[in-house]
Write an enzyme that holds these catalytic residues in place. Structure first.
Site, PDB file in Angstrom:
ATOM      1  N   GLU A   1      -3.481   7.412  -5.097  1.00 62.85           N
ATOM      2  CA  GLU A   1      -3.561   6.426  -6.164  1.00 62.85           C
ATOM      3  C   GLU A   1      -4.788   6.691  -7.021  1.00 62.85           C
ATOM      4  O   GLU A   1      -5.917   6.664  -6.497  1.00 62.85           O
ATOM      5  CB  GLU A   1      -3.628   5.026  -5.551  1.00 62.85           C
ATOM      6  CG  GLU A   1      -3.386   3.906  -6.517  1.00 62.85           C
ATOM      7  CD  GLU A   1      -3.288   2.553  -5.826  1.00 62.85           C
ATOM      8  OE1 GLU A   1      -2.333   1.810  -6.092  1.00 62.85           O
ATOM      9  OE2 GLU A   1      -4.196   2.252  -5.021  1.00 62.85           O
TER      10      GLU A   1
ATOM     11  N   ARG B   1       0.846  -1.181   0.000  1.00 62.77           N
ATOM     12  CA  ARG B   1       0.000   0.000   0.000  1.00 62.77           C
ATOM     13  C   ARG B   1       0.888   1.239   0.000  1.00 62.77           C
ATOM     14  O   ARG B   1       1.927   1.268   0.663  1.00 62.77           O
ATOM     15  CB  ARG B   1      -0.920   0.030   1.231  1.00 62.77           C
ATOM     16  CG  ARG B   1      -2.053  -0.991   1.201  1.00 62.77           C
ATOM     17  CD  ARG B   1      -3.065  -0.676   0.107  1.00 62.77           C
ATOM     18  NE  ARG B   1      -4.206  -1.599   0.129  1.00 62.77           N
ATOM     19  CZ  ARG B   1      -4.277  -2.710  -0.572  1.00 62.77           C
ATOM     20  NH1 ARG B   1      -3.252  -3.051  -1.339  1.00 62.77           N
ATOM     21  NH2 ARG B   1      -5.354  -3.480  -0.523  1.00 62.77           N
TER      22      ARG B   1
ATOM     23  N   HIS C   1      -1.541  -0.642 -10.241  1.00 63.10           N
ATOM     24  CA  HIS C   1      -2.129  -1.553  -9.241  1.00 63.10           C
ATOM     25  C   HIS C   1      -2.581  -2.860  -9.912  1.00 63.10           C
ATOM     26  O   HIS C   1      -3.734  -3.283  -9.795  1.00 63.10           O
ATOM     27  CB  HIS C   1      -3.308  -0.881  -8.537  1.00 63.10           C
ATOM     28  CG  HIS C   1      -3.566  -1.434  -7.169  1.00 63.10           C
ATOM     29  ND1 HIS C   1      -3.890  -0.642  -6.094  1.00 63.10           N
ATOM     30  CD2 HIS C   1      -3.539  -2.697  -6.693  1.00 63.10           C
ATOM     31  CE1 HIS C   1      -4.062  -1.402  -5.013  1.00 63.10           C
ATOM     32  NE2 HIS C   1      -3.854  -2.655  -5.364  1.00 63.10           N
TER      33      HIS C   1
END
Length: 337
Positions: free
Chosen positions: A276, A248, A295
């Site tokens: 993000e 993360r 991602h």
């Protein structure tokens, strides 16, 4: 088991994921184990169109896009006894009421760890060969580097620092075993003997950062790990080292990381960032020492079937009255993703 005795199940997720999670052969298995309508995928537990199915539901099959399962959701499904999650962590969407009512919860987090670990292994091996940096030079210079330019390139004897013996971290450690690496590990929740059994040398975090050629993050996003790689700790990473983050973005101070990468003192492979996605004007998009991906390390495309298969296998155990293989306990969520 006669059809009339099969448990009633309902899907709750973004319906876009359903075909990949449960392709025809898996959907056939699923419908042989439970009474469910494959065309009904709940996105709002207050939707009157789902009220009848939820009122009879014993099993909720969830995935990405599932609304929070809270007190109101459980009021709509008074007979619910199991939640089977066809994705990773259940933290953040399974409310306290689920645990207080004693509902069984299962997650495909172990299955989702597989592609993340595979991505990480690939990143480590390519980083050790300086594939990302050499590719950028080759693209701009259109010639092979001189032999002297390869002096620091190679995977033989690399020191790999793994932060977090999570499910992904442990699988990465397993995948690293065949290679000629020295692997170090930092995780405050395991002792030295456990680290050794996992094939790693246990180290305090600061020492791991100082000594690793490639640092790979696999800790969960918790209050304790927030900004664990702050400016001071990022400065401990030696010149020329590589940071890999598939965990993360919140684990790393974004401003400090940007400064380190803009200076080109270190490199990074980043599948996650904070925020993000990064803003369009972020310098990280154009840096030759940064390899950014959107991602993608977790399950995508045909990898989703692995998650669906986990749910079907768990439902098989549930119907047989056997313990679930991937049951989640409330206490597990304190130190996990």
């Amino acid at each position: 088991m006669p059809t009339s005795q099969l448990p009633r199940a309902v899907f709750a997720m973004d319906p876009v994921h359903l075909p990949a999670l449960f392709p025809p052969r898996l959907m056939a298995r699923l419908t042989s184990l439970a009474r469910l309508d494959p065309t009904l995928v709940v996105q709002d537990f207050a939707d009157p169109r789902a009220a009848g199915a939820l009122a009879q539901a014993e099993v909720l099959i969830t995935g990405w896009g599932c609304p929070p399962v809270d007190t109101e959701a459980l009021a709509a499904a008074p007979g619910l006894r199991a939640l089977l999650h066809a994705a990773g962590s259940v933290r953040g969407w399974v409310g306290d009421a689920v645990w207080e009512r004693g509902i069984t919860v299962s997650s495909a987090v172990d299955a989702n760890a597989v592609p993340v670990a595979e991505y990480t292994l690939a990143a480590i091996l390519l980083a050790g060969k300086d594939a990302f940096g050499l590719r950028e030079r080759f693209r701009t210079e259109h010639r092979f580097p001189a032999p002297a330019g390869f002096a620091t390139v190679g995977n033989h004897g690399r020191r790999i620092g793994i932060i977090g013996a999570s499910r992904v971290g442990r699988r990465v450690l397993e995948l690293l075993r065949p290679f000629d690496f020295t692997v170090t590990l930092h995780d405050p929740y395991i002792d030295d003997a456990q680290a050794t059994a996992l094939g790693a040398v246990p180290l305090p975090l600061d020492e791991l950062l100082r000594t690793a050629d490639i640092v790979s993050l696999h800790a969960p996003d918790t209050p304790e790990t927030y900004r664990m790689l702050d400016r001071r700790r990022l400065a401990l990473i030696h010149d020329g080292a590589v940071l890999v983050n598939t965990s993360r973005g919140a684990l790393v101070d974004p401003g400090a990381l940007q400064d380190e990468l803009v200076s080109k003192r270190i490199s990074a492979v980043l599948d996650v960032t904070e925020p993000e996605p990064l803003p369009a004007d972020s310098p990280l998009y154009g840096l030759p020492n940064v390899f950014l991906t959107p991602h993608i390390a977790g399950s995508l495309g045909n990898e989703l079937e692995r998650l669906g298969r986990t749910v079907v296998d768990e439902l098989t155990l549930l119907c047989a009255g056997s313990p679930l293989a991937y049951a989640v306990r409330r206490a597990d969520l304190v130190n996990s993703a």
